[in-house]
Design a protein around this motif. Structure first.
Motif, PDB file in Angstrom:
ATOM      1  N   SER A 165       0.831  -1.211   0.000  1.00 55.78           N
ATOM      2  CA  SER A 165       0.000   0.000   0.000  1.00 55.78           C
ATOM      3  C   SER A 165       0.863   1.258   0.000  1.00 55.78           C
ATOM      4  O   SER A 165       1.992   1.260   0.480  1.00 55.78           O
TER       5      SER A 165
ATOM      6  N   TYR B 100      -8.805   2.573   3.092  1.00 56.40           N
ATOM      7  CA  TYR B 100      -8.188   3.003   4.342  1.00 56.40           C
ATOM      8  C   TYR B 100      -9.230   3.462   5.354  1.00 56.40           C
ATOM      9  O   TYR B 100     -10.181   4.157   5.011  1.00 56.40           O
TER      10      TYR B 100
ATOM     11  N   ASP C 262      -7.526  -1.147  -5.801  1.00 58.48           N
ATOM     12  CA  ASP C 262      -6.561  -0.510  -4.911  1.00 58.48           C
ATOM     13  C   ASP C 262      -6.924  -0.783  -3.463  1.00 58.48           C
ATOM     14  O   ASP C 262      -7.826  -1.555  -3.163  1.00 58.48           O
ATOM     15  N   TYR C 263      -6.233  -0.135  -2.574  1.00 54.54           N
ATOM     16  CA  TYR C 263      -6.431  -0.320  -1.144  1.00 54.54           C
ATOM     17  C   TYR C 263      -7.510   0.626  -0.633  1.00 54.54           C
ATOM     18  O   TYR C 263      -7.773   1.663  -1.235  1.00 54.54           O
TER      19      TYR C 263
ATOM     20  N   VAL D 270      -5.265  -0.359   7.066  1.00 52.88           N
ATOM     21  CA  VAL D 270      -5.148  -0.522   5.613  1.00 52.88           C
ATOM     22  C   VAL D 270      -5.870  -1.813   5.231  1.00 52.88           C
ATOM     23  O   VAL D 270      -5.541  -2.881   5.741  1.00 52.88           O
TER      24      VAL D 270
ATOM     25  N   GLU E 172      -8.077   5.017  -1.812  1.00 49.43           N
ATOM     26  CA  GLU E 172      -6.709   5.523  -1.870  1.00 49.43           C
ATOM     27  C   GLU E 172      -6.624   6.794  -2.706  1.00 49.43           C
ATOM     28  O   GLU E 172      -5.830   7.694  -2.426  1.00 49.43           O
TER      29      GLU E 172
END
Length: 96
Positions: free
Chosen positions: A2, A52, A49-50, A29, A66
């Motif tokens: 990440s 959060y 994608d990540y 994360v 992200e």
């Protein structure tokens, strides 16, 4: 891996919730996977994608994408004039 780490300070810049924008800290994360992301105008897009969890909570209780985060850079201890002088010295050395 990440882009942001747990405990890292960052800046939230949400297009959907600009009233929440500001400095925050990454608390968690999520794993990288395809995620539906709301976009301005009412649509959705899928991004891999990540996600959060931040100290700023989303209105829906979900995670932040992200793409809504920016790195928060530490301020320099040097003045602008000293950085310019250093660049000028390096430039003169490289041109020889």
């Amino acid at each position: 891996m990440s882009y942001f780490k747990v405990g890292e300070e960052c800046i939230l810049q949400s297009a959907l919730h600009p009233h929440l924008n500001g400095d925050c800290v990454v608390l968690k994360v999520g794993e990288k996977k395809d995620r539906k992301t709301k976009i301005v105008g009412g649509g959705q897009e899928i991004r891999n994608d990540y996600a959060y969890t931040l100290t700023i909570k989303t209105p829906s209780g979900n995670t932040w994408a992200e793409s809504a985060l920016r790195k928060k850079h530490k301020p320099s201890n040097e003045s602008l004039s000293s950085m310019i002088a250093e660049l000028n010295v390096k430039s003169k050395v490289e041109s020889k």
